[in-house]
Design a protein around this motif. Structure first.
Motif, PDB file in Angstrom:
ATOM      1  N   UNK A 146      -1.011   3.020   6.736  1.00  0.00           N
ATOM      2  CA  UNK A 146      -1.954   1.922   6.521  1.00  0.00           C
ATOM      3  C   UNK A 146      -1.223   0.588   6.413  1.00  0.00           C
ATOM      4  N   UNK A 171       0.866  -1.187   0.000  1.00  0.00           N
ATOM      5  CA  UNK A 171       0.000   0.000   0.000  1.00  0.00           C
ATOM      6  C   UNK A 171       0.898   1.231   0.000  1.00  0.00           C
ATOM      7  N   UNK A 172       0.581   2.240  -0.812  1.00  0.00           N
ATOM      8  CA  UNK A 172       1.450   3.419  -0.873  1.00  0.00           C
ATOM      9  C   UNK A 172       1.265   4.322   0.340  1.00  0.00           C
ATOM     10  N   UNK A 173       0.224   4.082   1.134  1.00  0.00           N
ATOM     11  CA  UNK A 173       0.077   4.833   2.379  1.00  0.00           C
ATOM     12  C   UNK A 173       0.817   4.095   3.480  1.00  0.00           C
TER      13      UNK A 173
END
Lengths: 138, 622
Positions: free
Chosen positions: A21, A16-18
């Motif tokens: 998260x 996930x690029x976040x």
């Protein structure tokens, strides 16, 4: 002889690029007894996969540069990770998302926010799938 | 033609009749045009004499006079660059009782009798022109007769002077009083009285061998109606004297630079953002659009096509984007709204038509067609621009929604999952704490996003970002930002350097927001392992801050629009810049709004060698 094994620790890759998260999910999976690691972009993810093929990849679809679809495609094309369970996660599903995920090679699609029950269900499925696969090989 | 013709002032097209010929006819006649000097007093032809040539004056005046048996003569008419000398050659009379004498020295182009008769007999454009000139000449002669009979000496003199001036380029006539008397058919005294009065009133002045007109309006006030009658007839019958009236399409092409300059300066007045675009990029599209319009005007259009176009059924060119469509997309990128885009085209229309109308008088029917075609073309271009603009707006909105859904849902998902975990039985306190910390992190990220969105919305509603400046120190603000960044990114090197007096009046919280945004960007997009630099320098009335990172540079087109919100630059490029394609793109926009609210400025440069540098300049007290 038939014995019941304790739930085996799964090797899970969370993409996930976040960062918050990805890190949160990795932590949670760790707490649940699994071996999880994060990757924050597609290039990183593929490198991780080729280093050591995980049992499960939880993949965010919408990422900059390489999209989740692209990562899935490349994972399926590689030989090392043919049997990896690929789960797509999205926060913004469109009409064609289901079709696109299937085409790219994902095994299933989950929607954000990812509740804990859904996650536990997924992990149970992966564990039994793993067991079946292993028994199948004998 | 001989060498004298090399000089532009002696071009055959100085003569109105020759200039009015269609290109083909002119080209056919041109080899027969011979430039001759005509000194003062030359008899072009004598009474009853055979004419060998027809003369087209460029800058001389020839008087047609009749000399009575007793001696006195009178001018019947004068001919200059509006016409020719020798109508009897093509009217068929061959000879004439009058004589033609050069009244003002200069030059003329002569054509032999044979050639002119041959050309006249073709019955084409030259034929029509020569007949019309003859009619104008008759009017002049008739009016002269009436004027001489009924009007005062002064009025006659004024008429004569004005008619002469119209045929020369300078206000000085090489005349003596005696010669003027001859022309007007009176004795010297009569003229002397009239010229004396005009001189006394400062309207004319005598100099060596010449009369200079000082006050043309003065002559026009004193003259009888005869001057006006003759002039109007000449103008009505013969085409414009000046450079050949250009058709609009040729005009646009020939005066492209002038039109583009006017259009450019208008564009700069309607939106400051336009000033960040280099003149070259503004012009690129403008030039292509104009060229396309000029081309469109010139292509033949059937009646059906004209009707279709007026109903908007003309083919909208989607294949291989037109310049107008690209322009629409570009304007959206630069932050123009639809009203401004429309204004641009209105300005283009006004500029072109205004500049064109400054030309010599047009032939009405042709001008009307040209203007109609031009307006249709501009409307077409505007439609293409708007369609493409609207497209970009939709695309931006879809992108915005997608990114919003993704950006907010991600941390929300983490919070949700972690909260579920916390609610599960048997979770140790230690684990609870860790879960809570992670929830806090995601919540902070979401909070920042929502705040940015609200602030962006506020700027769009025209309210701007509120700032509450208080006496504060930039040095303190930088240190706070540095601490925060170091805590969040412990393995990143952030180097702070300050100098000079950093005190002033600022909104510390807002500037902190700006620095956080810039520093986070720098860390996220800087090359791994390289440090990020924050410098602050105070001097005189300005404090300059810089945030610098090394790593992949930002491409020039992205740099131009980097402060614009919701812009998805580089989606068509093979290697899109991540800074612009995933985030909502609001951080830098808001940063700029905050800096502007402090009456400061912010700019960015980026290169592979120098890295990416954001420079803020803040006045010490705003």
């Amino acid at each position: 002889m038939h014995t019941s094994h304790p739930p085996r620790a799964l090797d899970i890759l969370v993409v996930d690029d976040h960062r918050e998260t990805a890190d949160a999910l990795v932590w949670l999976l760790g707490t649940l007894g699994h071996k999880a690691r994060p990757a924050y972009d597609g290039v990183d993810a593929l490198q991780c996969v080729s280093a050591r093929a995980p049992d499960l990849i939880i993949q965010d679809i919408h990422m900059p540069q390489m999209s989740g679809y692209e990562v899935a495609r490349q994972v399926r094309e590689g030989h090392a990770a043919q049997h990896v369970l690929l789960v797509a996660v999205t926060g913004f599903p469109k009409a064609n998302t289901t079709a696109l995920t299937r085409e790219a090679g994902f095994d299933s699609l989950l929607l954000k926010p990812l509740g804990l029950p859904v996650l536990e269900q997924l992990l149970a499925k992966v564990a039994s799938h793993r067991k079946d696969a292993r028994s199948g090989l004998r | 033609m001989n060498d004298l013709a090399g000089r532009a002032s002696l071009s055959p097209k100085q003569n109105r009749l020759l200039a009015a010929l269609p290109e083909a006819d002119y080209d056919r006649l041109s080899p027969s045009l011979e430039l001759v000097p005509l000194p003062l007093g030359t008899a072009v032809y004598e009474s009853g004499g055979r004419l060998g040539y027809v003369y087209f004056p460029t800058d001389c005046i020839v008087s047609l006079l009749y000399v009575t048996e007793e001696g006195p003569s009178a001018e019947i008419a004068m001919a200059g660059n509006e016409g020719l000398v020798g109508i009897s050659l093509f009217m068929g009379g061959e000879t004439t009782p009058s004589r033609a004498v050069v009244q003002n020295a200069g030059h003329a182009y002569r054509v032999s009798a044979t050639v002119i008769k041959r050309e006249f007999d073709r019955g084409g454009a030259l034929h029509a022109l020569l007949l019309r000139y003859t009619q104008a000449l008759i009017t002049q002669m008739s009016q002269t007769a009436v004027c001489n009979r009924h009007h005062s000496m002064e009025q006659q003199l004024c008429r004569w002077l004005l008619l002469s001036l119209d045929r020369l380029s300078s206000p000085t006539l090489e005349m003596t009083e005696a010669l003027v008397a001859d022309m007007l058919g009176v004795d010297g005294d009569g003229v002397a009285g009239a010229t004396g009065m005009l001189q006394a009133d400062g309207v004319i002045r005598y100099s060596a061998g010449g009369i200079t007109v000082l006050d043309r309006p003065g002559l026009e006030r004193r003259v009888c109606e005869c001057y006006g009658v003759v002039k109007r007839e000449v103008d009505r019958l013969l085409p414009a004297k000046d450079e050949q009236a250009l058709r609009l399409a040729q005009f646009i092409v020939r005066h492209m630079e002038e039109i583009l300059t006017e259009w450019d300066s208008f564009a700069l007045t309607i939106l400051p953002a336009a000033a960040t675009m280099s003149p070259v990029s503004l012009r690129d599209h403008a030039k292509q659009i104009l060229e396309a319009i000029a081309k469109d005007i010139q292509t033949h259009q059937t009646g059906q096509e004209q009707s279709d176009k007026s109903k908007g059924l003309a083919r909208l060119l989607w294949d291989g984007e037109t310049a107008a469509a690209a322009h629409g997309a570009g304007r959206h990128l630069s932050g123009f709204d639809l009203l401004q885009l429309g204004s641009e085209y209105r300005a283009l229309r006004a500029s072109v038509l205004r500049l064109w109308s400054l030309q010599a008088a047009q032939e009405h029917s042709l001008a009307f067609t040209d203007i109609t075609r031009f307006n249709e073309s501009v409307d077409q271009a505007l439609a293409e621009s708007i369609a493409r603009y609207a497209d970009e707006v939709s695309r931006s909105r879809d992108t915005f929604l997608a990114v919003l859904g993704h950006d907010l849902r991600s941390p929300l998902s983490a919070v949700s999952t972690l909260a579920d975990y916390l609610l599960a039985p048997g979770v140790s306190e230690g684990k609870q704490l860790q879960a809570a910390v992670r929830i806090r992190r995601s919540a902070t990220a979401m909070s920042a996003m929502v705040r940015d969105l609200l602030e962006y919305t506020r700027t769009q509603l025209g309210q701007g970002i509120p700032v509450a400046p208080q006496p504060s120190s930039i040095g303190q603000i930088c240190e706070t930002a540095q601490d925060e960044i170091r805590a969040a990114h412990p393995d990143c090197a952030l180097l702070l350097e300050t100098s000079g007096d950093l005190d002033g009046v600022f909104d510390a919280a807002r500037l902190h927001q700006v620095l956080s945004n810039l520093l986070n960007n720098a860390i996220q997009h800087g090359a791994a392992g390289t440090p990020v630099f924050l410098t602050a320098h105070g001097e005189n009335d300005t404090i300059t801050l810089q945030v610098k990172n090394r790593g992949r540079s930002i491409p020039p087109d992205a740099l131009q629009v980097i402060f614009n919100p919701l812009v998805r630059v580089g989606s068509t490029q093979a290697d899109p810049d991540p800074r612009l394609s995933t985030s909502l793109g609001l951080g830098l926009f808001i940063a700029r709004e905050i800096v502007l609210a402090h009456h400061g400025s912010i700019e960015v440069t980026s290169s592979d060698e120098g890295g990416t540098v954001f420079t803020l300049r803040l006045p010490r007290a705003s």
